[in-house]
Design a protein around this motif. Sequence first.
Motif, short mmCIF file in Angstrom:
data_model
loop_
_atom_site.label_atom_id
_atom_site.label_comp_id
_atom_site.label_asym_id
_atom_site.label_seq_id
_atom_site.Cartn_x
_atom_site.Cartn_y
_atom_site.Cartn_z
N PRO A 49 1.03 -1.24 0.07
CA PRO A 49 0.05 0.05 0.02
C PRO A 49 0.82 1.41 -0.16
O PRO A 49 0.43 2.37 -0.62
N PHE A 50 2.03 1.22 0.71
CA PHE A 50 2.85 2.47 0.85
C PHE A 50 3.32 2.69 -0.69
O PHE A 50 3.31 3.90 -1.11
N GLU A 51 3.96 1.85 -1.31
CA GLU A 51 4.54 1.80 -2.24
C GLU A 51 3.38 2.29 -3.58
O GLU A 51 3.84 3.27 -4.56
N ASP A 52 2.45 1.60 -3.46
CA ASP A 52 1.22 1.85 -4.28
C ASP A 52 0.80 3.27 -4.30
O ASP A 52 0.30 3.71 -5.44
N ALA A 53 0.86 3.97 -3.62
CA ALA A 53 0.20 5.20 -3.14
C ALA A 53 0.95 6.23 -4.14
O ALA A 53 0.40 7.23 -4.71
N TYR A 54 2.16 5.94 -4.66
CA TYR A 54 2.60 6.55 -5.55
C TYR A 54 1.96 6.66 -6.92
O TYR A 54 1.92 7.48 -7.57
N ASN A 55 1.45 5.51 -7.16
CA ASN A 55 0.82 5.35 -8.33
C ASN A 55 -0.68 6.09 -8.43
O ASN A 55 -0.98 6.71 -9.39
N LEU B 107 7.88 2.51 -11.90
CA LEU B 107 6.99 1.93 -10.79
C LEU B 107 6.78 0.51 -11.13
O LEU B 107 6.34 -0.41 -10.18
N TYR B 108 6.55 0.13 -12.52
CA TYR B 108 6.02 -1.22 -12.48
C TYR B 108 6.92 -2.25 -13.38
O TYR B 108 6.52 -3.22 -13.31
N ARG B 109 8.30 -1.64 -13.86
CA ARG B 109 8.92 -2.84 -14.47
C ARG B 109 9.36 -3.95 -13.56
O ARG B 109 9.40 -3.62 -12.24
N ALA C 126 11.56 -2.86 -10.74
CA ALA C 126 11.41 -1.40 -10.32
C ALA C 126 11.70 -1.35 -8.62
O ALA C 126 11.37 -2.15 -8.01
N GLU C 127 12.75 -0.43 -8.65
CA GLU C 127 13.16 -0.15 -7.11
C GLU C 127 12.25 0.36 -6.28
O GLU C 127 12.26 0.12 -5.24
N MET C 128 11.25 1.20 -6.95
CA MET C 128 10.13 1.70 -6.28
C MET C 128 9.27 0.78 -5.33
O MET C 128 8.77 1.16 -4.45
#
Length: 625
Positions: A109-115, A146-148, A151-153
Amino acid sequence: MEANQRMSSEDKRNPADKKYSFVSNALFHWKELFVREPAVAACTIALTAVGTALPLMNARLPKMVLKGLEEHWDFPVFFGRLSVLILLLAAAGMLKEGITAYVDGMRGPFEDAYNLRLLKKRLTVDYDILESRKFNDDAYAIYDSLYRNQAEMKHCILIWQQFLLAVVGLVIYGSILLEESVFLLGMVLLPTVLTFFLRGGAQQKDRKLRRSAEEANRKMQYVESKAGDFSAGKDIRIFDLSGWLMGIYRKERNSSEKYVKEWENGYLAANICDALLCFIRDMSAYFFLIIQIVQGKMAVSDFVWYMPLVGSCQQACQGLLEMGERLGKLNLDYARLRAFLDENDGDTFRGRKKEKKQGAVSVEFCHTGFTYPGSEKPTLQNLNFTIRAGEKIAMVGLNGAGKTTLVKLLCGLYKPTEGEIRIDGKAIGDYEKESYYGLISSVFQNVQLLPLTIAENVSSGTKENMDREKVINCLKLAGLWEKIEDFPDKENTSLGKGIQKNAVGLSGGEQQKLWMARAFYKEAPLLILDEPTAALDPLAEQEVYEKYVRMSEGRTSLFISHRLSSTRFCDRILFMENGSILEEGSHEQLLASGGAYARLFGIQSRYYQKECMGQEVQRDALAAE
Ligand SMILES: Nc1ncnc2c1ncn2[C@@H]1O[C@H](COP(=O)(O)OP(=O)(O)OP(=O)(O)O)[C@@H](O)[C@H]1O
């Protein structure tokens, strides 16, 4: 070589890397983590503490056993100390597993919030920015980051946690080794420093080539999207474009693979050197410790303490290199993401006060001109005219005269490059964005169906907040209800074949009627119709005009059409040519003046009458049957 040249110019173009430094990105990450997920932030720090303590305890155990034997400890003391250490080890191990599982569950959830932030930006940014190449390039690059696959994000929390673990581990294990011998610590650190420089070179290459690869991936993705695009599918088959598209795809895939191979080769060379250096490092450390024992300078219990610590220190060095490298990539991704999110959303609307207008509004073009970015010639120049509140204006002109551009300016999608447009005496730029869009109902030439139900498309709302009766009335007004009534789910039928189950398709003309219904539903003070009847047959078009006249009562409307017959329903006609208003007046006045409008009308009416008569004969014949 060519790629490198392109890269260096890209680097100059993108100031993000410079403005968003490593420190600023690190602070940004930790601030976001502490504000949004304080428990995860605390757990990350706790993991560092437990992760560093575990190897120390593990190394302490054999040392304690040997020391107890060497010093002949009493059994209760020996047993007590051993039990406490084993218990602590088990507790620390369980704690580590528990915290890791918790953090893993919370990372998504934390990392997806950037999306979500990215999506919001793309949906709300001013239209002229949305159309710009730079905005789209940046958005693509960020989505890619973000998606590859790697992806480091997606792993930003993990990378930071592992990095902290490596740093703290190196400091603690390194200090213990330093106490024993500077030489021992030097042997562990020196190869790490060499590997750092080797990998640094590979990383730089990666950074440069990655942008070229992104460009190639973007083109590949475009071709892939065309393969699933129904409307493009027709042309691809009929005009045999598949070979051409496959050619582009292969060419870009080859370039992308070439870039990936090139940067992977850089890492391969660095990894081989790294493995060699590790071997030399391990051998020298063990030799050093063995010599210490042989020379009687070290007890066996100390040897079993330092041996695993050398290993832990090496692991910390390795972790520092790996995570440092990933942090470097993450830093670039953060810089790009932050630059993109911080970019101004546009300055078409400067107003802050929300307002809602009822009834018709006046529209004033004051010395308005517009030149597309990158174009030298203006598309619209020095437009000066007023549409009175409640007036129905028709705008006609040949292809490329600038009608659609004018509509986009009026809709606030573009900002005039000269002069201004005033609505009820106030410049568009002085309105608040949402309030301004609230003033407009529009039907454009090529609109995409949204994969929602018919009712949702018409009301632009959800089941809960729509006025269903009004939806049906608007569909009736637009002349589409007869068709929809026959569907089993009527207005609840889904559109968007290929996405929704049991969805229906609508013809081009039916889609335009649907958009008319949507424009009717909104009841905005300004109605703008850009070729709304282009896909309608002449009789259906006639019906729409009549309904349009009724619908536009009490509103101001601008009707753009190539069919000059439509203009007779309007109070005044503006004839456009080369971005300027050439003639202006009622249909009768313009015909009487015998100018460009009259000539065009003469040509069109001859063909149009034939078309209409043909259709009427056909319908009469069908009715007689
Ligand atoms: N995004 C763009 N960038 C640069 N030039 C553009 C862009 N869109 C349109 N133009 C140019 O602006 C001119 C006017 O285009 P516009 O679409 O406004 O004409 P129009 O009168 O609506 O034409 P039509 O009747 O064919 O729809 C054209 O010459 C076109 O080449």
